[in-house]
Design an enzyme around this catalytic site. Structure first.
Site, mmCIF file in Angstrom:
data_model
loop_
_atom_site.group_PDB
_atom_site.id
_atom_site.type_symbol
_atom_site.label_atom_id
_atom_site.label_comp_id
_atom_site.label_asym_id
_atom_site.label_seq_id
_atom_site.Cartn_x
_atom_site.Cartn_y
_atom_site.Cartn_z
ATOM 1 N N ARG A 128 -18.297 -2.904 17.589
ATOM 2 C CA ARG A 128 -17.558 -4.167 17.393
ATOM 3 C C ARG A 128 -16.204 -3.834 18.230
ATOM 4 O O ARG A 128 -15.412 -3.339 18.135
ATOM 5 C CB ARG A 128 -17.174 -4.350 15.944
ATOM 6 C CG ARG A 128 -16.464 -5.645 15.680
ATOM 7 C CD ARG A 128 -16.510 -6.241 14.133
ATOM 8 N NE ARG A 128 -17.663 -5.954 13.376
ATOM 9 C CZ ARG A 128 -17.881 -5.223 12.650
ATOM 10 N NH1 ARG A 128 -16.942 -4.201 11.970
ATOM 11 N NH2 ARG A 128 -19.077 -5.270 12.032
ATOM 12 N N CYS A 156 0.134 4.872 6.962
ATOM 13 C CA CYS A 156 -0.613 4.877 8.360
ATOM 14 C C CYS A 156 0.375 4.131 9.141
ATOM 15 O O CYS A 156 1.012 3.207 8.921
ATOM 16 C CB CYS A 156 -1.825 3.879 7.975
ATOM 17 S SG CYS A 156 -2.935 4.652 6.705
ATOM 18 N N CYS A 179 0.653 -1.443 -0.114
ATOM 19 C CA CYS A 179 0.195 -0.029 0.027
ATOM 20 C C CYS A 179 1.027 1.355 -0.028
ATOM 21 O O CYS A 179 1.830 1.344 0.578
ATOM 22 C CB CYS A 179 -0.904 -0.049 1.170
ATOM 23 S SG CYS A 179 -1.976 1.296 1.200
ATOM 24 N N CYS A 216 0.138 0.485 10.414
ATOM 25 C CA CYS A 216 -0.345 -0.498 9.515
ATOM 26 C C CYS A 216 0.836 -1.557 8.773
ATOM 27 O O CYS A 216 1.707 -0.970 8.094
ATOM 28 C CB CYS A 216 -1.083 -0.025 8.563
ATOM 29 S SG CYS A 216 -1.730 -1.255 7.202
ATOM 30 N N CYS A 261 -19.396 -6.864 3.349
ATOM 31 C CA CYS A 261 -18.859 -5.505 3.558
ATOM 32 C C CYS A 261 -17.474 -5.685 2.994
ATOM 33 O O CYS A 261 -16.863 -6.430 2.591
ATOM 34 C CB CYS A 261 -18.524 -5.382 5.147
ATOM 35 S SG CYS A 261 -17.648 -4.019 5.574
ATOM 36 N N CYS A 267 -19.927 1.528 8.286
ATOM 37 C CA CYS A 267 -18.899 1.042 9.093
ATOM 38 C C CYS A 267 -17.835 1.778 9.214
ATOM 39 O O CYS A 267 -17.056 1.975 8.406
ATOM 40 C CB CYS A 267 -18.680 -0.573 8.642
ATOM 41 S SG CYS A 267 -17.578 -1.303 10.047
ATOM 42 N N CYS A 303 -16.326 -9.594 5.478
ATOM 43 C CA CYS A 303 -15.818 -8.360 5.154
ATOM 44 C C CYS A 303 -14.607 -8.535 4.338
ATOM 45 O O CYS A 303 -13.603 -9.322 4.858
ATOM 46 C CB CYS A 303 -15.456 -7.551 6.644
ATOM 47 S SG CYS A 303 -16.783 -7.582 7.615
HETATM 48 N N1 SAM Z 1 -6.714 0.153 2.829
HETATM 49 C C1 SAM Z 1 -7.943 0.722 3.272
HETATM 50 C C2 SAM Z 1 -8.084 1.846 4.250
HETATM 51 O O1 SAM Z 1 -7.064 2.101 4.892
HETATM 52 O O2 SAM Z 1 -9.166 2.496 4.291
HETATM 53 C C3 SAM Z 1 -8.589 -0.628 3.882
HETATM 54 C C4 SAM Z 1 -8.023 -1.780 4.988
HETATM 55 S S1 SAM Z 1 -7.235 -0.833 6.351
HETATM 56 C C5 SAM Z 1 -6.108 -2.152 6.731
HETATM 57 C C6 SAM Z 1 -8.468 -1.211 7.544
HETATM 58 C C7 SAM Z 1 -8.516 -0.395 8.960
HETATM 59 O O3 SAM Z 1 -7.683 -1.391 9.737
HETATM 60 C C8 SAM Z 1 -7.665 0.621 9.100
HETATM 61 O O4 SAM Z 1 -8.369 2.023 8.935
HETATM 62 C C9 SAM Z 1 -7.265 0.560 10.643
HETATM 63 O O5 SAM Z 1 -8.343 1.239 11.522
HETATM 64 C C10 SAM Z 1 -7.338 -0.782 10.961
HETATM 65 N N2 SAM Z 1 -5.919 -1.278 11.023
HETATM 66 C C11 SAM Z 1 -4.843 -1.540 10.247
HETATM 67 N N3 SAM Z 1 -3.783 -1.839 10.958
HETATM 68 C C12 SAM Z 1 -4.191 -2.035 12.324
HETATM 69 C C13 SAM Z 1 -3.427 -2.489 13.390
HETATM 70 N N4 SAM Z 1 -2.156 -2.849 13.372
HETATM 71 N N5 SAM Z 1 -4.225 -2.367 14.460
HETATM 72 C C14 SAM Z 1 -5.546 -2.074 14.646
HETATM 73 N N6 SAM Z 1 -6.187 -1.873 13.388
HETATM 74 C C15 SAM Z 1 -5.529 -1.749 12.198
HETATM 75 FE FE1 SF4 Z 2 -3.006 1.198 3.385
HETATM 76 FE FE2 SF4 Z 2 -3.031 0.016 5.931
HETATM 77 FE FE3 SF4 Z 2 -3.379 2.600 5.655
HETATM 78 FE FE4 SF4 Z 2 -5.350 0.909 4.636
HETATM 79 S S1 SF4 Z 2 -4.623 1.286 6.902
HETATM 80 S S2 SF4 Z 2 -4.569 2.672 3.525
HETATM 81 S S3 SF4 Z 2 -3.686 -0.722 3.831
HETATM 82 S S4 SF4 Z 2 -1.403 1.715 5.010
#
Ligand code: SAM
Ligand code: SF4
Ligand code: DTB
Length: 321
Positions: free
Chosen positions: A267, A64, A60, A67, A135, A195, A104
């Site tokens: 949730r 973030c 990606c 992530c 979802c 959601c 999902c």
């Molecule tokens: N890439 C898309 C986005 O960010 O909108 C969808 C997938 S992203 C992984 C979905 C959500 O997973 C993020 O918004 C975050 O809230 C959650 N998430 C990701 N990594 C996480 C982590 N290490 N611990 C807890 N929640 C996490």
């Molecule tokens: Fe990409 Fe992870 Fe951020 Fe979703 S949460 S946009 S997968 S870096």
């Protein structure tokens, strides 16, 4: 804090100070209020089960800080191709057989390309045909994309605000808060269920947790589903090693979400594998009524389905049919 300050009508927006006042209640008072609100809208012994599948993992472009799928972090997960529709259907069938009612599908995208939307629509259609709720979480949507997903049979779109507007810039720099609100507006406009939730345990202050909850509760209408994630610390991500949140503060966050969003499914999301049964039980008492069910979240672990069924049983609860 007197009750008048804590009272909230359906029309007035939640102020951060009011939400902070809820956080500051004695624990037992907070739990009592949350449980009272919960019981006026839901059967307190029923839990909704959603199973997650990563349909496009890794690589990606976003940054973030929490992530493991960001290509910008050193020990990011491998960038994989999108799954085939048949693989997704097989996973959904297995999830249905173990008792999940919603499936999902998540993709590690900043936003879906038009050419990626077609296979996702096929997946949605096929999962819907199994009789499950659908979802997806695909990142930011452009005009018209939510409508296309809706026409394929999509029930929910997940897009999180993640944290308060004030703390947001410490976690993500590649898209801003308004981008997220814009995507949520498109999702709502297309007639999809929303959601939307966030993550705690990222080193934020209590005021920031209250700021997140106020943002979520002030969405109009409120999200049908509110995932509250405890940060899963993954080595190689910038937030690895951040001071861990007191689990009782996590329980408080669930309770405050329940009180401010009385009709939403709250949730208890990521982080359950690292939590004991007692904390999870307190989360249910605080008004959580949905979990991610199945041994994997997107890339990290989640309790085995058999363990979760045993816990649900032990608490005298039952899955939403
Ligand atoms: N890439 C898309 C986005 O960010 O909108 C969808 C997938 S992203 C992984 C979905 C959500 O997973 C993020 O918004 C975050 O809230 C959650 N998430 C990701 N990594 C996480 C982590 N290490 N611990 C807890 N929640 C996490
Ligand atoms: Fe990409 Fe992870 Fe951020 Fe979703 S949460 S946009 S997968 S870096
Ligand atoms: C949400 O709020 N939490 C889920 C789902 N929506 C997509 C994702 C949690 C991801 C946890 C880290 C991982 O497994 O990669």
């Amino acid at each position: 804090m007197n009750d008048a300050v804590l009272e909230q009508t359906a029309v007035a927006a939640w102020r951060v100070a009011q939400v902070e006042a809820l956080f500051a209640l004695p624990f037992n008072d907070l739990m009592y209020r949350a449980q009272t609100v919960h019981r006026s809208h839901f059967d307190p012994n029923v839990v909704q089960l959603s199973t997650l599948l990563s349909i496009k993992t890794g690589g990606c472009p976003e940054d973030c800080g929490y992530c493991p799928q960001s290509a910008r972090h050193p020990s990011a997960v491998e960038n994989e191709a999108m799954l085939q529709v048949a693989e997704v259907v097989a996973a959904a069938e297995a999830a249905k057989a173990t008792g999940a009612t919603r499936f999902c599908m998540g993709a590690a995208w900043r936003s879906p390309k038009e050419r990626d939307l077609l296979p996702v629509m096929e997946m949605v259609k096929a999962v819907k045909a199994l009789g499950m709720e659908t979802c997806v979480t695909l990142g930011m949507l452009a005009d018209g994309q939510a409508e296309k997903l809706k026409s394929a049979g999509l029930d929910y779109y997940n897009h999180n605000l993640d944290t308060s507007p004030e703390f947001y810039g410490d976690i993500i720099t590649t898209r801003d808060y308004q981008d997220r609100l814009d995507t949520l507006a498109r999702v709502r406009h297309a007639g999809l269920n929303v959601c939307c939730g966030g993550i705690v345990g990222m080193g934020e202050s209590r005021t920031s947790r209250a700021g997140l909850i106020a943002q979520l509760a002030n969405l109009d209408p409120q999200p049908e589903s509110v995932p509250i994630n405890m940060l899963v610390q993954v080595e190689g991500t910038p937030l690895y090693g951040v001071e861990e949140l007191d689990p009782l503060e996590f329980v408080r966050t669930i309770a405050v979400a329940r009180i401010t969003m009385p009709k939403s499914f709250v949730r208890l999301s990521a982080g359950r594998q690292e939590m004991g049964e007692a904390i999870q039980a307190l989360c249910f008492l605080a008004g959580a009524n949905s979990i991610f069910y199945g041994e994997k979240l997107l890339t990290t672990g989640n309790p085995e389905a058999t363990r979760d069924r045993a816990l649900i049983d032990k608490l005298g609860m039952r899955p939403l049919a």
